[in-house]
Design an enzyme around this catalytic site. Structure first.
Site, PDB file in Angstrom:
ATOM      1  N   CYS A  44      94.612  59.208  90.477  1.00  0.00           N
ATOM      2  CA  CYS A  44      95.223  59.994  89.384  1.00  0.00           C
ATOM      3  C   CYS A  44      95.648  58.999  88.315  1.00  0.00           C
ATOM      4  O   CYS A  44      96.841  58.729  88.137  1.00  0.00           O
ATOM      5  CB  CYS A  44      96.412  60.815  89.885  1.00  0.00           C
ATOM      6  SG  CYS A  44      96.000  62.057  91.122  1.00  0.00           S
ATOM      7  N   ALA A  45      94.681  58.454  87.594  1.00  0.00           N
ATOM      8  CA  ALA A  45      94.886  57.189  86.885  1.00  0.00           C
ATOM      9  C   ALA A  45      95.428  57.287  85.466  1.00  0.00           C
ATOM     10  O   ALA A  45      95.984  56.317  84.959  1.00  0.00           O
ATOM     11  CB  ALA A  45      93.565  56.415  86.856  1.00  0.00           C
ATOM     12  N   ALA A  46      95.247  58.415  84.775  1.00  0.00           N
ATOM     13  CA  ALA A  46      95.611  58.473  83.353  1.00  0.00           C
ATOM     14  C   ALA A  46      97.097  58.158  83.150  1.00  0.00           C
ATOM     15  O   ALA A  46      97.930  58.558  83.968  1.00  0.00           O
ATOM     16  CB  ALA A  46      95.280  59.855  82.787  1.00  0.00           C
ATOM     17  N   PRO A  47      97.401  57.427  82.064  1.00  0.00           N
ATOM     18  CA  PRO A  47      96.523  56.912  81.003  1.00  0.00           C
ATOM     19  C   PRO A  47      95.817  55.597  81.335  1.00  0.00           C
ATOM     20  O   PRO A  47      95.129  55.035  80.490  1.00  0.00           O
ATOM     21  CB  PRO A  47      97.497  56.712  79.842  1.00  0.00           C
ATOM     22  CG  PRO A  47      98.794  56.386  80.497  1.00  0.00           C
ATOM     23  CD  PRO A  47      98.832  57.176  81.765  1.00  0.00           C
ATOM     24  N   GLY A  92      97.304  52.659  83.006  1.00  0.00           N
ATOM     25  CA  GLY A  92      98.082  51.425  83.109  1.00  0.00           C
ATOM     26  C   GLY A  92      97.949  50.720  84.452  1.00  0.00           C
ATOM     27  O   GLY A  92      97.731  49.506  84.517  1.00  0.00           O
ATOM     28  N   LYS A  93      98.057  51.479  85.538  1.00  0.00           N
ATOM     29  CA  LYS A  93      97.981  50.871  86.875  1.00  0.00           C
ATOM     30  C   LYS A  93      96.576  50.354  87.156  1.00  0.00           C
ATOM     31  O   LYS A  93      96.403  49.301  87.787  1.00  0.00           O
ATOM     32  CB  LYS A  93      98.416  51.878  87.939  1.00  0.00           C
ATOM     33  CG  LYS A  93      99.878  52.275  87.834  1.00  0.00           C
ATOM     34  CD  LYS A  93     100.233  53.348  88.854  1.00  0.00           C
ATOM     35  CE  LYS A  93     101.624  53.893  88.571  1.00  0.00           C
ATOM     36  NZ  LYS A  93     101.691  54.638  87.286  1.00  0.00           N
ATOM     37  N   ASP A  98      90.477  60.713  87.128  1.00  0.00           N
ATOM     38  CA  ASP A  98      91.451  61.759  86.821  1.00  0.00           C
ATOM     39  C   ASP A  98      90.740  63.091  86.665  1.00  0.00           C
ATOM     40  O   ASP A  98      89.514  63.157  86.593  1.00  0.00           O
ATOM     41  CB  ASP A  98      92.291  61.426  85.595  1.00  0.00           C
ATOM     42  CG  ASP A  98      93.755  61.839  85.809  1.00  0.00           C
ATOM     43  OD1 ASP A  98      94.004  63.035  86.064  1.00  0.00           O
ATOM     44  OD2 ASP A  98      94.646  60.977  85.741  1.00  0.00           O
ATOM     45  N   ASP A 100      99.151  57.465  92.584  1.00  0.00           N
ATOM     46  CA  ASP A 100     100.344  57.752  91.781  1.00  0.00           C
ATOM     47  C   ASP A 100     100.238  59.221  91.395  1.00  0.00           C
ATOM     48  O   ASP A 100      99.560  59.573  90.438  1.00  0.00           O
ATOM     49  CB  ASP A 100     100.378  56.847  90.549  1.00  0.00           C
ATOM     50  CG  ASP A 100     101.638  57.057  89.731  1.00  0.00           C
ATOM     51  OD1 ASP A 100     102.732  57.012  90.310  1.00  0.00           O
ATOM     52  OD2 ASP A 100     101.519  57.281  88.508  1.00  0.00           O
ATOM     53  N   CYS A 152     106.946  59.250  89.928  1.00  0.00           N
ATOM     54  CA  CYS A 152     107.982  58.905  88.949  1.00  0.00           C
ATOM     55  C   CYS A 152     109.145  59.890  89.054  1.00  0.00           C
ATOM     56  O   CYS A 152     109.661  60.378  88.052  1.00  0.00           O
ATOM     57  CB  CYS A 152     107.425  58.849  87.530  1.00  0.00           C
ATOM     58  SG  CYS A 152     106.648  60.371  86.964  1.00  0.00           S
TER      59      CYS A 152
END
Length: 446
Positions: free
Chosen positions: A265-268, A270-271, A289, A334, A387
């Site tokens: 679940c990568a957007a945007p 950063g990771k 994503d 994430d 988060c």
């Protein structure tokens, strides 16, 4: 304020209407407005941003004030008038550079301009009453009614405070609220393939950007800048923006050179970008994503950073991908969450999320974890993060995962709490697939 102050306030009104009436996310509405009006002076853009964000952050307190100073309750007001009054109260309380008379007069002009000439007197009367009484309005007793007091003083819905109170002390909760209402400098991750921490710091300072050190290697903090795209070092891919808490996901995942990493679940992005940088340009990161829009955003960041060991792909994390079974050295999960750790950046979340949504999101996280854990090799790592600071989505899901998947061991977990001027709230759990675990799973549709 500049001669265009009324225009600025009209833009503020449009943002507040988009968020509170039309359901647009605040960070998107504010960003779109600031992008569209980049030609405005920096001071004016800062005014727009601060009043929009501040009005939304303090909205419960603002409504409490309005309800004591207005004959018409906030929920009975017309949306345009309600937003004009809300931003007017914010200016009266927090914008010292704006005289009270100016805040009142500009609100009246804006009401008239938007077709509410007959309510000019009402707007004027309410804001002048607020101005006179602002420092004398009664509040709930902090000792006798601590949650009621914190709800208003910290503009936090009562149900969220009650949820937190099950796991945190009143002192901790008060700290969260203070952190959410305090601006935190942007954290940036240095791209070691393009520059060094020292070189980037020098370059940014020469551009009159204020730079601070951080506790993490290759992470700096910046403030006193207009917008990112105006910074040459950003356009050249020498850094990307990522909260200090979030950076720890990549550091915990710790991909080795030549690894295969899947960020589900990568957007945007950063990771994923951080992981690609940690591997010094070797191996491959597959940043996935759900929507084409999110994938496009990831690709935009990949292109800017000019990384060759990362690719963006559209995929639903709930649906197993047979080609990935047992292939990944690292899976970064994430996952979608309630966002209760990032209310300082996305204030409107607290007005939109519900207790039922928290439960649904916890269930979604379990569904995704059930699927993506299959991609981890023996001896490989699954990094689960959110988060939020809601144990139901964090520690409880970690315990559930270990019970459901004995082939994994928990190496470590950490709940990072929001800290004033430092970082967001964030949760991390690092699982390792045991080398002696049995076989490969059979892929089944969820």
């Amino acid at each position: 304020m500049s001669s265009n102050a009324i225009n600025s306030r009209e833009l503020i009104l449009d943002v507040l209407l988009a968020v509170t009436r039309d359901g647009v996310y605040s960070h998107i509405a504010i960003r779109n407005t600031l992008d569209k009006y980049r030609y405005l002076p920096k001071q004016e853009r800062s005014f727009i941003k601060r009043v929009c964000e501040g009005t939304l952050e303090h909205m419960i307190w603002i409504d409490y004030v309005l309800n004591q100073c207005s004959s018409v309750k906030v929920n009975k007001m017309k949306p345009v008038i309600r937003c004009i009054l809300r931003s007017g109260v914010y200016e009266l309380k927090y914008m010292d550079a704006v005289p009270a008379s100016a805040a009142c007069n500009e609100a009246v002009k804006l009401a008239q301009k938007r077709g509410f000439r007959n309510l000019k007197g009402f707007v004027n009367g309410v804001l002048r009453s607020v101005s006179r009484n602002l420092d004398f309005l009664p509040m709930p007793d902090k000792e006798k009614e601590p949650l009621e007091y914190l709800s208003i003083a910290g503009s936090m819905p009562m149900w969220i405070l009650k949820l937190w109170r099950q796991s945190y002390s009143l002192e901790q909760i008060e700290g969260f609220l203070e952190a959410f209402l305090t601006e935190t400098p942007a954290a940036i991750v240095v791209n070691p393939l393009k520059t060094t921490r020292e070189e980037l710091k020098k370059e940014l300072e020469e551009a009159q950007i204020q730079v601070e050190e951080s506790e993490l290697e290759n992470v700096l903090r910046i403030k006193n800048y207009d917008f990112l795209e105006k910074i040459p070092a950003f356009r050249e891919g020498k850094f990307h923006v990522q909260d200090l808490s979030s950076v720890r996901a990549g550091l915990w995942a710790a991909p080795k050179e030549h690894s295969f990493v899947v960020d589900v679940c990568a957007a945007p992005g950063g990771k994923s970008i951080h992981a690609a940088e940690l591997m010094h340009g070797t191996g491959m990161v597959e940043a996935r994503d759900l929507s084409s829009g999110k994938v496009a955003l990831i690709q935009e960041n990949i292109d800017r950073c000019q990384l060759s060991n990362i690719r963006a792909l559209q995929a639903d994390a709930r649906i197993p991908d047979p080609e990935l079974i047992g292939q990944a050295d690292v899976v970064i999960a994430d996952l979608p969450c309630s966002g209760l750790g990032v209310l300082g950046k996305k204030a409107d979340i607290k007005y939109k999320v519900t207790q039922e949504a928290c439960k649904e999101l916890a269930s979604l996280q379990r569904e995704i974890l059930n699927t993506v854990c299959q991609y981890v090799k023996k001896g490989g790592t699954l990094l689960y993060s959110t988060c939020t600071i809601n144990p139901g989505e964090n520690q409880e899901n970690t315990a559930w995962f270990l019970e459901e998947h004995p082939e994994f061991s928990l190496e470590k977990q950490q709940q990072i709490l929001p800290e004033k001027g430092i970082c967001d709230g964030f949760f991390l759990a690092k699982f390792v697939r045991n080398c002696n675990s049995e076989g490969i799973w059979t892929v089944t549709e969820n």
